[in-house]
Scaffold this active site. Structure first.
Site, mmCIF file in Angstrom:
data_model
loop_
_atom_site.group_PDB
_atom_site.id
_atom_site.type_symbol
_atom_site.label_atom_id
_atom_site.label_comp_id
_atom_site.label_asym_id
_atom_site.label_seq_id
_atom_site.Cartn_x
_atom_site.Cartn_y
_atom_site.Cartn_z
ATOM 1 N N GLY A 50 -34.286 15.296 -61.508
ATOM 2 C CA GLY A 50 -35.114 14.381 -60.736
ATOM 3 C C GLY A 50 -34.640 14.430 -59.295
ATOM 4 N NE ARG A 86 -33.258 22.360 -60.009
ATOM 5 C CZ ARG A 86 -34.060 21.663 -60.814
ATOM 6 N NH1 ARG A 86 -33.937 20.360 -60.909
ATOM 7 N NH2 ARG A 86 -34.975 22.273 -61.548
ATOM 8 C CG ASP A 228 -38.851 18.331 -57.575
ATOM 9 O OD1 ASP A 228 -37.630 18.246 -57.799
ATOM 10 O OD2 ASP A 228 -39.719 18.091 -58.429
ATOM 11 C CG ASN A 238 -43.996 17.575 -59.444
ATOM 12 O OD1 ASN A 238 -42.897 17.045 -59.250
ATOM 13 N ND2 ASN A 238 -44.777 17.228 -60.445
#
EC number: 5.3.1.23
Length: 342
Positions: A50, A86, A228, A238
């Site tokens: 997330g 990430r 994201d 996303n």
């Protein structure tokens, strides 16, 4: 650092723990994440996931490392390592930019702790404001479709898209939620279904390929997803499969809403083509593994394409629901997300 608890993060006795989201829903297991290598591994393995939560976990770890006496140079190196963990999730970069400013202060151990705790509290408030703005768009009796997981497991608060759905449910406006299983890692089937069950929200789990059939039958009133990263032109990165839903919703004239905090905006990213897309391991597609066991169904050595995210063009989005309110396509086209409006 003071004791802290959210749905998926815990700080206790100067240690950071994360709720292992690969073990859910079969097992609720907390794992230590008290050094950089360990947290990066948890992020890569999606034990912590997330976009907002990744940024918060990295910020809290930096603050804890400073409390343990790491010097400024070591903390700077830790920050850069975490920043690369990430690449698609811009919340991580935005949070660490703020932590970098705190690190530059003379009293950096105290400044890092204060900033990390501030980020957690801000995220809770952002989620509440997103839920309030988004729930106003939900009509009574709505049948909503959502993808991946965007609730308390992915944030410090009630969530983004799932926070909207949860508040709309409490307001008596949700008849049913269609939950995409979200291949290949099943964040919808494992995590969103679990969260909705805990909240008492009526839902039905579907495979990703069933969405078109439901829309054609008139069984979906709106689609709600998270993000994201949102580019300056409104393009949205996303979870893989989001773009497909947006195309389907557009064809069937169904509203498609993106719910995200302003920390997900990347005003200096011109469009979706400039967003880096993480490529993940073939094993996630050739089989499945979790606390329930492991199985491989594809032939050994099968060639695999496995991007973690896709990009939905701004032209398919009905509205961007931020903590600042609902942003319309016309506002985005006029430069609402441009750098000079930040």
């Amino acid at each position: 650092m003071q004791t802290l608890q959210t749905t998926s993060l815990r700080v206790s006795e100067n240690q950071l723990f994360i709720l292992d989201q690969q073990a859910l829903p079969q097992e609720k297991r907390w794992l230590a994440a008290d050094n950089v290598a360990l947290l990066v591994d948890h992020i890569h393995a999606l034990r912590v996931r997330g976009a907002p939560l990744i940024g918060l976990s990295a910020s809290l770890l930096l603050a804890l490392l400073a409390q343990r006496g790491l010097n400024r140079d070591a903390l700077q190196q830790a920050l850069e390592t975490l920043r690369a963990a990430r690449p698609t999730a811009v919340n991580l970069m935005n949070n660490l930019d703020r932590m970098k400013q705190a690190l530059a202060r003379e009293d950096y151990p105290q400044a890092l702790e204060a900033e990390a705790l501030r980020l957690v509290e801000e995220d809770k408030q952002l989620c509440d404001r997103i839920a309030e703005a988004g729930s106003a768009l939900v009509k009574p009796g709505s049948r909503l479709l959502t993808h991946c997981n965007t609730g308390g497991l992915a944030t410090a608060g009630v969530g983004t898209a799932l926070g909207v759905i949860a508040l709309a449910h409490r307001q008596g406006k949700v008849a049913n939620v269609w939950v995409d299983e979200t291949r290949p890692l099943l964040q919808g089937g494992r995590l969103t279904a679990w969260e909705l069950g805990e909240l008492g929200v009526p839902y039905q789990l579907i495979t990703d390929s069933m969405a078109a059939s439901l829309m054609a039958q008139g069984q979906v009133d709106a689609v709600w997803v998270g993000a994201d990263r949102i580019a300056a032109n409104g393009d949205v990165a996303n979870k893989i499969g989001t773009y497909s839903l947006a195309v389907l919703a557009h064809y069937h004239q169904i509203p498609f809403y993106v719910a995200a905090p302003q920390t997900t905006l990347d005003r200096y990213c011109p469009n979706g083509a400039a967003i880096p897309i993480e490529q993940r391991a073939a094993a996630e597609v050739t089989g499945v593994a979790g606390s329930f066991g492991a199985v491989q169904w594809a032939p050994m050595g099968a060639a695999v394409y496995n991007p973690a995210f896709d990009v939905t063009p701004a032209g398919l989005v009905s509205g961007w629901v931020l903590d600042s309110g609902v942003v319309t396509p016309a506002q985005v086209a006029a430069g609402a997300f441009a750098p000079d409006n930040g």
